[in-house]
Enzyme design. Structure first.
Site, PDB file in Angstrom:
ATOM      1  CG  HIS A  24      42.823  41.736  35.497  1.00 33.93           C
ATOM      2  ND1 HIS A  24      42.231  40.770  36.368  1.00 33.93           N
ATOM      3  CD2 HIS A  24      43.873  41.920  36.340  1.00 33.93           C
ATOM      4  CE1 HIS A  24      42.632  40.473  37.580  1.00 33.93           C
ATOM      5  NE2 HIS A  24      44.147  41.476  37.714  1.00 33.93           N
ATOM      6  CE  LYS A 169      46.323  41.624  44.193  1.00 34.96           C
ATOM      7  NZ  LYS A 169      47.677  41.155  44.128  1.00 34.96           N
ATOM      8  CE  LYS A 171      45.406  44.386  40.656  1.00 37.01           C
ATOM      9  NZ  LYS A 171      46.667  43.993  41.176  1.00 37.01           N
ATOM     10  CG  ASP A 199      47.416  45.144  44.334  1.00 38.01           C
ATOM     11  OD1 ASP A 199      48.092  46.279  44.710  1.00 38.01           O
ATOM     12  OD2 ASP A 199      48.081  44.536  43.698  1.00 38.01           O
ATOM     13  CD  GLU A 225      49.371  43.305  46.182  1.00 41.91           C
ATOM     14  OE1 GLU A 225      48.631  42.681  46.600  1.00 41.91           O
ATOM     15  OE2 GLU A 225      50.372  42.990  45.235  1.00 41.91           O
ATOM     16  CG  ASP A 250      53.328  43.742  44.329  1.00 37.03           C
ATOM     17  OD1 ASP A 250      54.402  42.765  44.202  1.00 37.03           O
ATOM     18  OD2 ASP A 250      52.470  43.811  43.439  1.00 37.03           O
ATOM     19  CE  LYS A 274      53.174  40.140  42.343  1.00 35.07           C
ATOM     20  NZ  LYS A 274      52.395  41.084  41.735  1.00 35.07           N
ATOM     21  CD  GLU A 328      48.744  37.906  43.854  1.00 39.62           C
ATOM     22  OE1 GLU A 328      48.090  38.648  44.379  1.00 39.62           O
ATOM     23  OE2 GLU A 328      49.638  38.430  42.828  1.00 39.62           O
TER      24      GLU A 328
HETATM   25  C1  MUC Z   1      49.826  43.063  41.054  1.00 38.64           C
HETATM   26  O1  MUC Z   1      50.335  43.988  41.253  1.00 38.64           O
HETATM   27  O2  MUC Z   1      49.588  42.491  42.112  1.00 38.64           O
HETATM   28  C2  MUC Z   1      48.676  40.231  40.045  1.00 38.64           C
HETATM   29  C3  MUC Z   1      47.213  39.876  40.229  1.00 38.64           C
HETATM   30  C4  MUC Z   1      46.503  40.940  39.990  1.00 38.64           C
HETATM   31  O3  MUC Z   1      45.259  40.973  40.205  1.00 38.64           O
HETATM   32  O4  MUC Z   1      47.311  41.970  39.427  1.00 38.64           O
HETATM   33  C5  MUC Z   1      48.664  41.403  39.319  1.00 38.64           C
HETATM   34  C6  MUC Z   1      49.963  42.518  39.846  1.00 38.64           C
HETATM   35 MG    MG Z   2      50.214  44.052  43.416  1.00 43.70          MG
END
Ligand code: MUC
Ligand code: MG
Length: 375
Positions: A24, A169, A171, A199, A225, A250, A274, A328
């Site tokens: 991840h 989502k 990244k 994100d 994000e 975030d 969170k 999420e």
């Molecule tokens: C974040 O920054 O959102 C949560 C889900 C994900 O994929 O990364 C995290 C942290």
């Molecule tokens: Mg995030």
């Protein structure tokens, strides 16, 4: 005597390392095992409760690491509440904050365990203690974060076919922006009809964000994000002002005052809630109130929690008057081993909020023992 049944008799901690189903990646870190501090609280009547603090890649996503969380719970937070009634939720929050400033993940994990234990002792769901449920299921997205578009498309198609997730989502920020756009384009084209959130985890500058906004708009991205670093309020506000896509706050806002600063600066129009940021379930609800007062919409954020941490979030999320962007909490499905015997249910693109006393989870002690960090 009245009240003694719920007195806090013990607070114990253990670190567990849980492998994930795949790598991840985030702009500033990557993991193939997720680490947690699991908190066990025991009350005077023998009832126990469980809580969880998650971190991503040590003290990198935020300043807390599991080692620091555990040390600060054992050394400072637990002694501040031992012997007190678990039902003194607000007073215990104050005691924990006095004992350990910031340390939000640590305090949140203990508070979650207290809600779980108190709920079990009283025969009530934690959500009832938090105001009662407004919703019992929440639309839940899945994050694509291996960085390999072929793998990501395959993973998303399997989630879609299983009717578990239809919003994804992506990244960004660990490849160059141009490479990320090529990857994103392939994913979007392979998933027609799906909603795509991006994100960036602080990975871009204002200039990069401005440059790629039109591309993200062409691709139909619904939410961006944390594009810039926390603290770059004016720059983020300029991006938000020219972005046709809502910006989600975030890492830029952990505390209430930080959220107020973001709201005053107009640095975003959606906020990711969170527990590791707010420092507890009640503070998370207060953060939601601050966001709402600014007209900021809400999203249920995660830090790849197992069903233990997810259940605590869902208890609070289920009681919020508004949660426009769903959540999420796919964490229970990205860990190879969940820590409960009754894993949280994902069905029809929703995560189903556990019912039953406390957080509604039954801890798997064998899994805990197997995954506990040795030495
Ligand atoms: C974040 O920054 O959102 C949560 C889900 C994900 O994929 O990364 C995290 C942290
Ligand atoms: Mg995030």
């Amino acid at each position: 005597a009245p009240g003694r049944r719920q007195s806090i008799a013990a607070v114990e901690t253990v670190i567990v390392d849980v492998p994930t189903t795949r790598r991840h990646r985030l702009s500033n870190t990557e993991i193939s095992a997720q680490s947690y501090v699991i908190v066990r609280v025991v009350l005077g009547d023998g009832t126990e409760g469980w809580g969880e603090a998650a971190t991503l890649g040590g003290p990198r996503w935020a300043e807390e690491s599991v080692e620091a969380i555990r040390a600060n719970i054992d050394g400072y937070i637990a002694p501040a509440i031992l012997g007190r009634s678990a039902l003194e939720f607000e007073a215990n929050g104050l005691r924990m904050t006095r004992a350990a400033s910031r340390n939000n993940a640590a305090r949140a994990a203990v508070e979650a365990a207290l809600f779980d234990a108190a709920g079990h002792s009283l025969g009530l769901p934690a959500s009832t203690l938090l105001g009662g449920v407004v919703r019992d299921r929440i639309e839940v997205l899945w994050a694509l974060a291996s960085g390999d578009a072929d793998q990501e498309i395959d993973e998303a198609r399997r989630k879609l076919a299983a009717r578990e997730h239809r919003r994804f989502k992506i990244k960004l920020g660990f490849h160059s922006p141009a490479d990320d756009m090529a990857r994103l384009t392939r994913i979007v084209e392979a998933l027609p009809g799906c909603e795509i959130v991006c994100d960036v985890n602080q990975g871009w500058t204002e200039a990069t964000a401005i440059r790629y906004l039109p591309r993200l708009q062409d691709l139909g991205v619904v939410l961006i994000e944390q594009p810039l670093r926390p603290g770059l309020l004016a720059a983020t506000a300029r991006v938000a002002a020219r972005s046709p896509i809502p910006i989600m706050i975030d890492e830029a806002a952990f505390t209430g005052p930080e959220l107020v600063a973001n709201g005053m600066a107009a640095a975003g129009s959606v906020y990711s809630l969170k527990l590791v940021k707010s420092g507890g379930l009640m503070e998370l609800k207060r953060a939601a109130g601050i966001a709402q007062a600014f007209g900021i919409e809400l999203y249920g954020g995660c830090l790849l929690e197992t069903s233990v941490g997810a259940a605590a979030h869902l208890a609070a999320f289920s009681t919020l008057p508004a949660l426009e962007w769903g959540c999420e909490h796919f964490g229970p499905r990205i860990v190879r081993t969940d820590l409960v015997r009754n894993p949280i249910v994902f069905r029809d693109f929703h995560v189903h909020c556990p019912a039953g006393p406390g957080l509604g989870i039954a801890i798997d002690r064998d899994a805990l023992a197997t995954l506990a960090r040795k030495g």
